[in-house]
Write a protein that holds these residues in place. Sequence first.
Motif, mmCIF file in Angstrom:
data_model
loop_
_atom_site.group_PDB
_atom_site.id
_atom_site.type_symbol
_atom_site.label_atom_id
_atom_site.label_comp_id
_atom_site.label_asym_id
_atom_site.label_seq_id
_atom_site.Cartn_x
_atom_site.Cartn_y
_atom_site.Cartn_z
ATOM 1 N N ALA A 91 58.563 -13.366 -17.988
ATOM 2 C CA ALA A 91 58.384 -12.970 -16.592
ATOM 3 C C ALA A 91 57.101 -12.170 -16.374
ATOM 4 O O ALA A 91 56.819 -11.741 -15.261
ATOM 5 C CB ALA A 91 59.584 -12.156 -16.128
ATOM 6 N N ASN A 92 56.309 -11.993 -17.402
ATOM 7 C CA ASN A 92 55.045 -11.256 -17.310
ATOM 8 C C ASN A 92 53.987 -12.163 -16.677
ATOM 9 O O ASN A 92 53.072 -12.638 -17.339
ATOM 10 C CB ASN A 92 54.618 -10.785 -18.698
ATOM 11 N N ILE A 93 54.119 -12.368 -15.370
ATOM 12 C CA ILE A 93 53.237 -13.342 -14.701
ATOM 13 C C ILE A 93 51.801 -12.853 -14.593
ATOM 14 O O ILE A 93 50.886 -13.658 -14.470
ATOM 15 C CB ILE A 93 53.768 -13.715 -13.307
ATOM 16 N N PHE A 94 51.579 -11.536 -14.625
ATOM 17 C CA PHE A 94 50.219 -11.011 -14.519
ATOM 18 C C PHE A 94 49.578 -10.759 -15.885
ATOM 19 O O PHE A 94 48.469 -10.241 -15.956
ATOM 20 C CB PHE A 94 50.200 -9.727 -13.700
ATOM 21 N N ASN A 95 50.277 -11.109 -16.964
ATOM 22 C CA ASN A 95 49.753 -10.970 -18.321
ATOM 23 C C ASN A 95 49.297 -9.534 -18.609
ATOM 24 O O ASN A 95 48.268 -9.317 -19.227
ATOM 25 C CB ASN A 95 48.603 -11.965 -18.564
ATOM 26 N N VAL A 96 50.063 -8.560 -18.145
ATOM 27 C CA VAL A 96 49.689 -7.169 -18.362
ATOM 28 C C VAL A 96 50.056 -6.731 -19.768
ATOM 29 O O VAL A 96 50.969 -7.263 -20.382
ATOM 30 C CB VAL A 96 50.348 -6.229 -17.327
ATOM 31 N N SER A 97 49.310 -5.778 -20.258
ATOM 32 C CA SER A 97 49.606 -5.146 -21.537
ATOM 33 C C SER A 97 49.966 -3.691 -21.252
ATOM 34 O O SER A 97 49.892 -3.227 -20.116
ATOM 35 C CB SER A 97 48.385 -5.223 -22.459
ATOM 36 N N VAL A 98 50.327 -2.970 -22.277
ATOM 37 C CA VAL A 98 50.652 -1.561 -22.087
ATOM 38 C C VAL A 98 49.414 -0.797 -21.619
ATOM 39 O O VAL A 98 49.503 0.106 -20.781
ATOM 40 C CB VAL A 98 51.241 -0.965 -23.386
ATOM 41 N N ALA A 99 48.245 -1.164 -22.125
ATOM 42 C CA ALA A 99 47.008 -0.526 -21.670
ATOM 43 C C ALA A 99 46.784 -0.774 -20.180
ATOM 44 O O ALA A 99 46.348 0.131 -19.450
ATOM 45 C CB ALA A 99 45.829 -1.044 -22.476
ATOM 46 N N THR A 100 47.092 -1.973 -19.716
ATOM 47 C CA THR A 100 46.954 -2.287 -18.300
ATOM 48 C C THR A 100 47.890 -1.418 -17.472
ATOM 49 O O THR A 100 47.506 -0.900 -16.418
ATOM 50 C CB THR A 100 47.266 -3.772 -18.041
ATOM 51 N N VAL A 101 49.109 -1.250 -17.939
ATOM 52 C CA VAL A 101 50.091 -0.430 -17.223
ATOM 53 C C VAL A 101 49.605 1.011 -17.126
ATOM 54 O O VAL A 101 49.688 1.636 -16.060
ATOM 55 C CB VAL A 101 51.465 -0.504 -17.911
ATOM 56 N N ILE A 102 49.082 1.545 -18.212
ATOM 57 C CA ILE A 102 48.597 2.931 -18.209
ATOM 58 C C ILE A 102 47.443 3.093 -17.227
ATOM 59 O O ILE A 102 47.416 4.029 -16.420
ATOM 60 C CB ILE A 102 48.198 3.369 -19.628
ATOM 61 N N VAL A 103 46.495 2.172 -17.267
ATOM 62 C CA VAL A 103 45.348 2.251 -16.357
ATOM 63 C C VAL A 103 45.811 2.121 -14.907
ATOM 64 O O VAL A 103 45.346 2.864 -14.027
ATOM 65 C CB VAL A 103 44.299 1.169 -16.707
ATOM 66 N N LEU A 104 46.727 1.212 -14.630
ATOM 67 C CA LEU A 104 47.224 1.050 -13.267
ATOM 68 C C LEU A 104 47.958 2.289 -12.778
ATOM 69 O O LEU A 104 47.828 2.670 -11.604
ATOM 70 C CB LEU A 104 48.132 -0.177 -13.170
ATOM 71 N N MET A 105 48.736 2.920 -13.632
ATOM 72 C CA MET A 105 49.429 4.146 -13.219
ATOM 73 C C MET A 105 48.442 5.273 -12.930
ATOM 74 O O MET A 105 48.611 6.021 -11.960
ATOM 75 C CB MET A 105 50.438 4.577 -14.280
ATOM 76 N N VAL A 106 47.418 5.399 -13.740
ATOM 77 C CA VAL A 106 46.398 6.424 -13.490
ATOM 78 C C VAL A 106 45.678 6.133 -12.184
ATOM 79 O O VAL A 106 45.461 7.035 -11.360
ATOM 80 C CB VAL A 106 45.411 6.528 -14.678
ATOM 81 N N LEU A 107 45.309 4.874 -11.959
ATOM 82 C CA LEU A 107 44.635 4.502 -10.711
ATOM 83 C C LEU A 107 45.522 4.772 -9.504
ATOM 84 O O LEU A 107 45.038 5.240 -8.464
ATOM 85 C CB LEU A 107 44.220 3.034 -10.742
ATOM 86 N N SER A 108 46.803 4.486 -9.615
ATOM 87 C CA SER A 108 47.694 4.729 -8.482
ATOM 88 C C SER A 108 47.830 6.223 -8.200
ATOM 89 O O SER A 108 47.863 6.631 -7.033
ATOM 90 C CB SER A 108 49.061 4.091 -8.727
ATOM 91 N N MET A 109 47.881 7.044 -9.236
ATOM 92 C CA MET A 109 47.955 8.491 -9.017
ATOM 93 C C MET A 109 46.668 9.020 -8.387
ATOM 94 O O MET A 109 46.702 9.894 -7.515
ATOM 95 C CB MET A 109 48.202 9.219 -10.345
#
Length: 151
Positions: free
Chosen positions: A106-124
């Motif tokens: 179900a990982n349609i955006f091909n995200v990795s854990v690094a992607t998740v961390i960067v996205l969370m920082v960007l959202s904050m």
Amino acid sequence: MAHTPVNHPARPIYRAIGGLTGLYLVVFGVIGFFVSSGEPFFGQGDTQALGQGTNLGFSLFSIAVGAVVLAGTAIGRNLDVLVNQWMAYLIMVVSLAGLAFVRTEANIFNVSVATVIVLMVLSMVLLMAGMYGKVGTDEENEAWQKARLVL
């Protein structure tokens, strides 16, 4: 909202930070678009851009979100506050969904854990820029000051 600062002294800096966040999303999306072109739209491979997992779908999503943030920053007039907050919530939801599905089909955006961390920082960062970038009248500023000082 009385608890949101109005006319914060550093609001131009927060607006610039929001714009830089949007610019990062666009640059990441463009690099990811060129790296993942020729692959399936929601392909799950080892494609990376700037050290983050991506595919064509996620690259286009990043370009779209970054363009909306940049447009809000360019227009200003408290539209940037609204755009930054809502895009921060959207990015947060996408990153949490990506974390939930990181090692599944179900990982349609091909995200990795690094992607998740960067996205969370960007959202904050976007959420912070949205909360401190509000411009208002002197009456709104006075109401915020009074609400802030009530114990």
